[in-house]
Motif scaffolding. Structure first.
Motif, mmCIF file in Angstrom:
data_model
loop_
_atom_site.group_PDB
_atom_site.id
_atom_site.type_symbol
_atom_site.label_atom_id
_atom_site.label_comp_id
_atom_site.label_asym_id
_atom_site.label_seq_id
_atom_site.Cartn_x
_atom_site.Cartn_y
_atom_site.Cartn_z
ATOM 1 N N GLY A 195 36.513 44.332 20.254
ATOM 2 C CA GLY A 195 37.416 45.611 20.294
ATOM 3 C C GLY A 195 38.579 45.466 21.765
ATOM 4 N N PHE A 196 39.676 46.385 21.442
ATOM 5 C CA PHE A 196 40.685 46.376 22.221
ATOM 6 C C PHE A 196 40.234 46.863 23.610
ATOM 7 C CE2 PHE A 196 43.338 45.701 18.421
ATOM 8 C CZ PHE A 196 43.939 44.550 18.717
ATOM 9 N N ASP A 197 39.291 47.754 23.587
ATOM 10 C CA ASP A 197 38.975 48.319 24.970
ATOM 11 C C ASP A 197 38.570 47.194 25.980
ATOM 12 O OD1 ASP A 197 39.697 50.604 23.915
ATOM 13 O OD2 ASP A 197 37.559 51.296 23.451
ATOM 14 N N GLN A 198 37.932 46.132 25.347
ATOM 15 C CA GLN A 198 37.522 45.156 26.266
ATOM 16 C C GLN A 198 38.568 44.123 26.947
ATOM 17 O OE1 GLN A 198 34.037 43.290 24.746
ATOM 18 N NE2 GLN A 198 32.791 45.171 25.183
ATOM 19 N N ILE A 199 39.920 44.305 26.433
ATOM 20 C CA ILE A 199 40.961 43.694 27.148
ATOM 21 C C ILE A 199 40.955 44.107 28.651
ATOM 22 C CG2 ILE A 199 43.514 43.365 27.179
ATOM 23 C CD1 ILE A 199 43.481 43.941 24.189
ATOM 24 N N PRO A 200 40.838 43.107 29.414
ATOM 25 C CA PRO A 200 40.695 43.276 30.923
ATOM 26 C C PRO A 200 42.202 43.994 31.450
ATOM 27 C CG PRO A 200 40.754 41.100 30.714
ATOM 28 C CD PRO A 200 40.745 41.436 29.237
ATOM 29 N N PRO A 201 42.071 44.887 32.478
ATOM 30 C CA PRO A 201 43.271 45.532 33.044
ATOM 31 C C PRO A 201 44.040 44.246 33.770
ATOM 32 C CG PRO A 201 41.067 46.283 34.118
ATOM 33 C CD PRO A 201 40.828 45.310 33.155
ATOM 34 N N GLY A 202 45.231 44.411 33.645
ATOM 35 C CA GLY A 202 46.133 43.381 34.120
ATOM 36 C C GLY A 202 46.483 42.246 33.132
ATOM 37 N N TRP A 203 45.991 42.485 31.883
ATOM 38 C CA TRP A 203 46.100 41.274 31.057
ATOM 39 C C TRP A 203 47.512 40.691 30.577
ATOM 40 C CZ3 TRP A 203 43.802 37.368 28.768
ATOM 41 C CH2 TRP A 203 44.299 36.841 27.528
ATOM 42 N N GLU A 242 34.905 24.882 21.701
ATOM 43 C CA GLU A 242 34.919 23.403 21.731
ATOM 44 C C GLU A 242 36.295 22.976 21.520
ATOM 45 O OE1 GLU A 242 32.149 21.755 18.993
ATOM 46 O OE2 GLU A 242 30.474 22.656 19.948
ATOM 47 N N LEU A 243 36.939 23.918 20.759
ATOM 48 C CA LEU A 243 38.536 23.488 20.502
ATOM 49 C C LEU A 243 39.555 23.866 21.606
ATOM 50 C CD1 LEU A 243 38.588 24.414 16.782
ATOM 51 C CD2 LEU A 243 38.840 22.228 17.664
ATOM 52 N N GLY A 244 39.049 24.544 22.679
ATOM 53 C CA GLY A 244 39.771 24.939 23.628
ATOM 54 C C GLY A 244 40.434 26.319 23.798
ATOM 55 N N VAL A 245 39.944 27.193 22.933
ATOM 56 C CA VAL A 245 40.380 28.707 22.789
ATOM 57 C C VAL A 245 39.643 29.396 24.063
ATOM 58 C CG1 VAL A 245 39.920 30.780 21.812
ATOM 59 C CG2 VAL A 245 40.263 28.902 20.191
ATOM 60 N N ASP A 246 40.726 30.187 24.578
ATOM 61 C CA ASP A 246 40.134 30.849 25.775
ATOM 62 C C ASP A 246 39.530 32.285 25.792
ATOM 63 O OD1 ASP A 246 41.467 29.128 28.041
ATOM 64 O OD2 ASP A 246 43.324 29.718 26.665
ATOM 65 N N VAL A 247 39.875 32.994 24.623
ATOM 66 C CA VAL A 247 39.431 34.080 24.324
ATOM 67 C C VAL A 247 39.009 34.317 23.037
ATOM 68 C CG1 VAL A 247 39.652 36.773 24.408
ATOM 69 C CG2 VAL A 247 40.608 35.393 26.219
ATOM 70 N N PHE A 248 37.585 34.709 22.686
ATOM 71 C CA PHE A 248 37.275 34.674 21.265
ATOM 72 C C PHE A 248 37.017 36.273 21.047
ATOM 73 C CE2 PHE A 248 33.758 35.285 18.126
ATOM 74 C CZ PHE A 248 34.286 34.440 17.109
ATOM 75 N N PHE A 249 38.169 36.864 20.402
ATOM 76 C CA PHE A 249 38.491 38.300 20.375
ATOM 77 C C PHE A 249 37.881 38.628 18.878
ATOM 78 C CE2 PHE A 249 41.843 41.808 20.690
ATOM 79 C CZ PHE A 249 41.036 42.774 20.656
ATOM 80 N N VAL A 250 36.863 39.594 18.817
ATOM 81 C CA VAL A 250 36.239 40.226 17.602
ATOM 82 C C VAL A 250 36.746 41.664 17.366
ATOM 83 C CG1 VAL A 250 34.063 40.834 16.243
ATOM 84 C CG2 VAL A 250 34.200 38.653 17.929
ATOM 85 N N LEU A 251 37.472 41.856 16.203
ATOM 86 C CA LEU A 251 37.971 43.009 16.015
ATOM 87 C C LEU A 251 37.105 43.620 14.997
ATOM 88 C CD1 LEU A 251 40.273 44.731 16.823
ATOM 89 C CD2 LEU A 251 41.601 43.732 15.193
ATOM 90 N N PRO A 252 36.653 44.810 15.318
ATOM 91 C CA PRO A 252 35.567 45.694 14.551
ATOM 92 C C PRO A 252 36.564 45.823 13.238
ATOM 93 C CG PRO A 252 35.135 46.373 16.527
ATOM 94 C CD PRO A 252 36.348 45.544 16.781
ATOM 95 N N PHE A 253 36.186 45.447 11.964
ATOM 96 C CA PHE A 253 37.220 46.048 11.020
ATOM 97 C C PHE A 253 36.678 47.352 10.283
ATOM 98 C CE2 PHE A 253 39.451 45.600 6.908
ATOM 99 C CZ PHE A 253 40.552 44.975 7.320
ATOM 100 N N SER A 254 37.333 48.360 10.310
ATOM 101 C CA SER A 254 36.997 49.442 9.850
ATOM 102 C C SER A 254 38.052 50.197 8.814
ATOM 103 C CB SER A 254 37.143 50.416 10.957
ATOM 104 O OG SER A 254 38.426 50.523 11.428
ATOM 105 N N PRO A 255 37.508 51.149 7.989
ATOM 106 C CA PRO A 255 38.450 51.574 6.834
ATOM 107 C C PRO A 255 39.650 52.071 7.533
ATOM 108 C CG PRO A 255 36.289 52.497 6.730
ATOM 109 C CD PRO A 255 36.277 51.933 7.997
ATOM 110 N N ALA A 256 39.906 52.510 8.781
ATOM 111 C CA ALA A 256 41.041 53.019 9.309
ATOM 112 C C ALA A 256 42.086 51.891 9.489
ATOM 113 C CB ALA A 256 40.662 53.576 10.824
ATOM 114 N N MET A 257 41.282 50.556 9.981
ATOM 115 C CA MET A 257 42.068 49.303 10.093
ATOM 116 C C MET A 257 42.714 48.884 8.673
ATOM 117 S SD MET A 257 41.313 46.424 12.767
ATOM 118 C CE MET A 257 41.610 47.637 13.882
#
Ligand SMILES: Cc1cc2nc3c(=O)[nH]c(=O)nc-3n(C[C@H](O)[C@H](O)[C@H](O)COP(=O)(O)O)c2cc1C
Ligand SMILES: Nc1ncnc2c1ncn2[C@@H]1O[C@H](COP(=O)(O)OP(=O)(O)OP(=O)(O)O)[C@@H](O)[C@H]1O
Length: 400
Positions: free
Chosen positions: A6-14, A83-98
């Motif tokens: 979720g977007f709330d877990q984006i760290p401050p200063g990103w 393994e492929l070198g990604v820095d952030v694995f970002f799971v977006l909870p998929f909702s009816p609103a989205m």
């Protein structure tokens, strides 16, 4: 690699980032090409690479009850991304609103304002936003407005196996291992039809169809694990926890099996007997796998069971995975238990052949896989001799 939900877990200063978006369920060869391109762009721009995936699968939100079979757990997907070198694995909870969000809003409010994307890379066929109205073209237009670049990656297509090649390389086998016997069952089995397959106008030219998760699922479901592995670039993996079975495998058959309890939507290959690998932590052991309702015993429940070659450990309660390399045959209702035992012996021999694992190996400790070519001093396996069940004494503490 960081993991956010979720977007709330984006760290401050990103700061700014390179983004790639999709479900990435298969993490198939097409996904891998896309992620590699994103990682390369990230290096060039000296920005972190974010892989955005969705949970649950958007289909489940759009049409509840229609969750497709899941090829990878989120944990496994993250591992492959790492393994492929990604820095952030970002799971977006998929909702009816989205689901209702117009593509322009999704891009501006979330990807630009909150994620600060400088570049986005997607497959040429990528669609997003309400009713799939967003595509690469729209991303490009929005990019020139909001200051990011949008790149489309050419789709990786499936490769037809060479029909006249006798030496079939086995994905997942030890380095250089090759199955010298043609996998006749695999070859003759009808291939799962590609979901997007057009009617071929020139039958001699194999159609070039993009690899999709849907295509991989169809092959797994049809038991064509060889075609699935070719599209994935690795064998299909099924995760689960080892549970108790009927207690028959070790005691009556001489072939104890680890019975897997799998997640609700896990993509279980079609009923049949398979050669593959039993994965425990970082180790892999050769295994003969049975999927089906055990018709010899008039079973009704569908089970996934693995006879781990040359091992007799207690796996109950352990989280393990099975990798499916080749299908050996369909499940059969045998006339007698002896006939089933005899056939399992042949399945085990065939499994060794396909995986390139010798018939006699030193008994490994439970946390060590035998090295190919490693043999016991007396030439006999410390577990069982190839293909010959050795009776109840083998069952010991093993799963049934
Ligand atoms: C390699 C292998 C092949 C198998 N093939 C069949 C089969 O063709 N038909 C069948 O009824 N059961 C088959 N089985 C499943 C056995 O019936 C099952 O392992 C046995 O009943 C033990 O079940 P349990 O683990 O619940 O005790 C096979 C098992 C293995 C390991
Ligand atoms: N064969 C491919 N080659 C390159 N990129 C691909 C390929 N297939 C999908 N992509 C891209 O990978 C990202 C994730 O794809 P996604 O998992 O959403 O779709 P998919 O693999 O086609 O599966 P599905 O069958 O569920 O549509 C998207 O940007 C998509 O365009």
């Amino acid at each position: 690699m960081q993991r956010w939900r979720g977007f709330d877990q984006i760290p401050p200063g990103w700061g700014r980032c390179v983004l790639t978006i999709g479900v990435f369920d298969g993490m198939h060869r097409g996904h891998q090409a896309l992620v590699r391109a994103a990682v390369a762009r990230g290096k060039e721009l000296q920005l972190p690479v974010v892989l955005m995936t969705f949970d649950p699968h958007p289909s489940e939100v759009v049409r509840p009850g229609s969750h497709p079979a899941q090829l990878t757990t989120l944990r496994r997907r993250a591992e492959l991304a790492d393994e492929l070198g990604v820095d952030v694995f970002f799971v977006l909870p998929f909702s009816p609103a989205m689901q209702q969000t117009p593509p322009e809003t999704f891009v501006h409010d979330l990807l630009v304002d909150r994620l600060h994307m400088a570049a986005v890379l997607v497959g040429e066929n990528f669609r997003f936003g309400h009713k799939g109205a967003g595509n690469l073209e729209l991303l490009r237009r929005l990019g020139s407005r909001f200051g990011f670049t949008a790149e489309g990656i050419g789709l990786v297509v499936e490769q037809e196996p060479a029909a006249d090649n006798d030496a079939v390389s086995t994905p997942g086998a030890p380095d250089g291992a090759v199955a010298t016997e043609p996998q006749a069952e695999q070859r003759s089995a009808p291939r799962a039809e590609h979901p997007a397959a057009p009617r071929a106008e020139h039958p001699t030219e194999p159609p070039e169809l993009p690899i999709t998760s849907t295509y991989v699922r169809a092959n797994v479901d049809a038991g064509d694990v060889t075609a699935a592995a070719a599209a994935l670039g690795r064998p299909h993996r099924l995760e689960g926890v080892v549970v108790h079975g009927e207690g028959r495998g070790g005691a009556s058959l001489g072939y104890p099996t680890a019975n897997l309890h799998t997640a609700e939507h896990a993509a279980i290959p079609g009923d049949g007997v398979y050669a593959g690998w039993f994965v425990l932590g970082s180790k892999r052991y050769p295994t003969a796998i049975s999927v089906g309702s055990n018709p010899t015993f008039s079973g009704t429940a569908r089970t996934v069971e693995a006879f781990v070659l040359d091992e007799s450990a207690n796996y109950y309660g352990r989280r393990v995975a099975l990798e499916f390399v080749a299908k050996l045959r369909d499940q059969i209702a045998f006339d007698s238990v002896e006939a089933l035992i005899d056939q399992i012996g042949k399945d085990v021999d065939r499994t060794r052949q396909i995986l390139g694992v010798p018939a006699s190996v030193v008994k490994p400790s439970t946390d060590r896989a035998p090295e190919p070519g490693e043999r016991a001093a007396g030439g006999e396996p410390a577990g069982r001799s190839s293909g010959t069940p050795s009776g109840p004494s083998q069952s010991g503490p093993s799963p049934s």
